[in-house]
Design a protein around this motif. Sequence first.
Motif, PDB file in Angstrom:
ATOM      1  N   ALA A 196      19.751 -11.408  36.592  1.00 46.77           N
ATOM      2  CA  ALA A 196      20.456 -12.519  37.022  1.00 46.77           C
ATOM      3  C   ALA A 196      21.168 -12.351  38.409  1.00 46.77           C
ATOM      4  O   ALA A 196      21.106 -13.096  39.318  1.00 46.77           O
ATOM      5  CB  ALA A 196      21.869 -12.479  36.071  1.00 46.77           C
ATOM      6  N   LEU A 236      27.966 -18.552  32.141  1.00 49.28           N
ATOM      7  CA  LEU A 236      26.581 -18.438  32.185  1.00 49.28           C
ATOM      8  C   LEU A 236      25.885 -19.587  32.460  1.00 49.28           C
ATOM      9  O   LEU A 236      24.957 -19.688  33.326  1.00 49.28           O
ATOM     10  CB  LEU A 236      25.649 -17.765  30.790  1.00 49.28           C
ATOM     11  CG  LEU A 236      25.953 -16.334  30.504  1.00 49.28           C
ATOM     12  CD1 LEU A 236      25.349 -15.895  29.256  1.00 49.28           C
ATOM     13  CD2 LEU A 236      25.364 -15.610  31.726  1.00 49.28           C
ATOM     14  N   ASP A 237      26.286 -21.011  31.960  1.00 49.30           N
ATOM     15  CA  ASP A 237      25.444 -22.301  32.039  1.00 49.30           C
ATOM     16  C   ASP A 237      25.612 -22.439  33.661  1.00 49.30           C
ATOM     17  O   ASP A 237      24.878 -23.270  34.238  1.00 49.30           O
ATOM     18  CB  ASP A 237      25.924 -23.161  31.094  1.00 49.30           C
ATOM     19  CG  ASP A 237      25.482 -22.975  29.768  1.00 49.30           C
ATOM     20  OD1 ASP A 237      24.809 -22.528  29.675  1.00 49.30           O
ATOM     21  OD2 ASP A 237      26.295 -23.712  28.994  1.00 49.30           O
ATOM     22  N   VAL A 289      23.874 -18.990  35.817  1.00 52.87           N
ATOM     23  CA  VAL A 289      22.438 -18.327  35.565  1.00 52.87           C
ATOM     24  C   VAL A 289      21.604 -19.548  35.310  1.00 52.87           C
ATOM     25  O   VAL A 289      21.785 -20.391  34.413  1.00 52.87           O
ATOM     26  CB  VAL A 289      22.267 -17.151  34.683  1.00 52.87           C
ATOM     27  CG1 VAL A 289      21.006 -16.990  34.257  1.00 52.87           C
ATOM     28  CG2 VAL A 289      23.198 -16.340  34.628  1.00 52.87           C
ATOM     29  N   ALA A 310      19.344 -16.336  30.986  1.00 53.31           N
ATOM     30  CA  ALA A 310      20.615 -16.908  30.373  1.00 53.31           C
ATOM     31  C   ALA A 310      20.653 -16.480  28.821  1.00 53.31           C
ATOM     32  O   ALA A 310      21.598 -16.047  28.459  1.00 53.31           O
ATOM     33  CB  ALA A 310      20.803 -18.305  30.598  1.00 53.31           C
ATOM     34  N   GLU A 314      23.239 -13.590  27.488  1.00 47.34           N
ATOM     35  CA  GLU A 314      24.446 -13.971  26.255  1.00 47.34           C
ATOM     36  C   GLU A 314      23.897 -12.992  25.192  1.00 47.34           C
ATOM     37  O   GLU A 314      24.931 -12.790  24.665  1.00 47.34           O
ATOM     38  CB  GLU A 314      23.990 -15.436  25.812  1.00 47.34           C
ATOM     39  CG  GLU A 314      25.028 -16.073  25.001  1.00 47.34           C
ATOM     40  CD  GLU A 314      25.051 -17.446  24.737  1.00 47.34           C
ATOM     41  OE1 GLU A 314      25.787 -17.922  23.934  1.00 47.34           O
ATOM     42  OE2 GLU A 314      24.173 -18.106  25.220  1.00 47.34           O
TER      43      GLU A 314
END
Length: 109
Positions: free
Chosen positions: A23, A83-84, A87, A93, A97
């Motif tokens: 990431a 995250l949305d 990444v 992602a 997660e």
Amino acid sequence: MPNASISNAIKTLEELISSLDNAYWEASTIERKDRFYDVISTINVELSELAKLSIQDHDLEYEPITPEFRQANTKLSNLRRLLDDTVFRSKTASKLESDIGDVIALAGN
């Protein structure tokens, strides 16, 4: 991850480091890179302390060692929520997660 062993904790933390590293390199802004680097640094300190333990201790129940890692649940939860937005690659992602969930469970042990 109830009653995780030290060897399981090491494996779980290393998997998260790998996902965070992906990431980090995929991040397009300095702010995003800083967010990932902060968590990577915290986990690396914990792994460094775990590396000091004897191999015979690896079957013992894991408990967080460093104060920074004990407080990592908040940072990990925040990162998971973002995250949305941070990444963009779906594979990264999804893995991140999952790995964050495993480490949150580990840190809450």
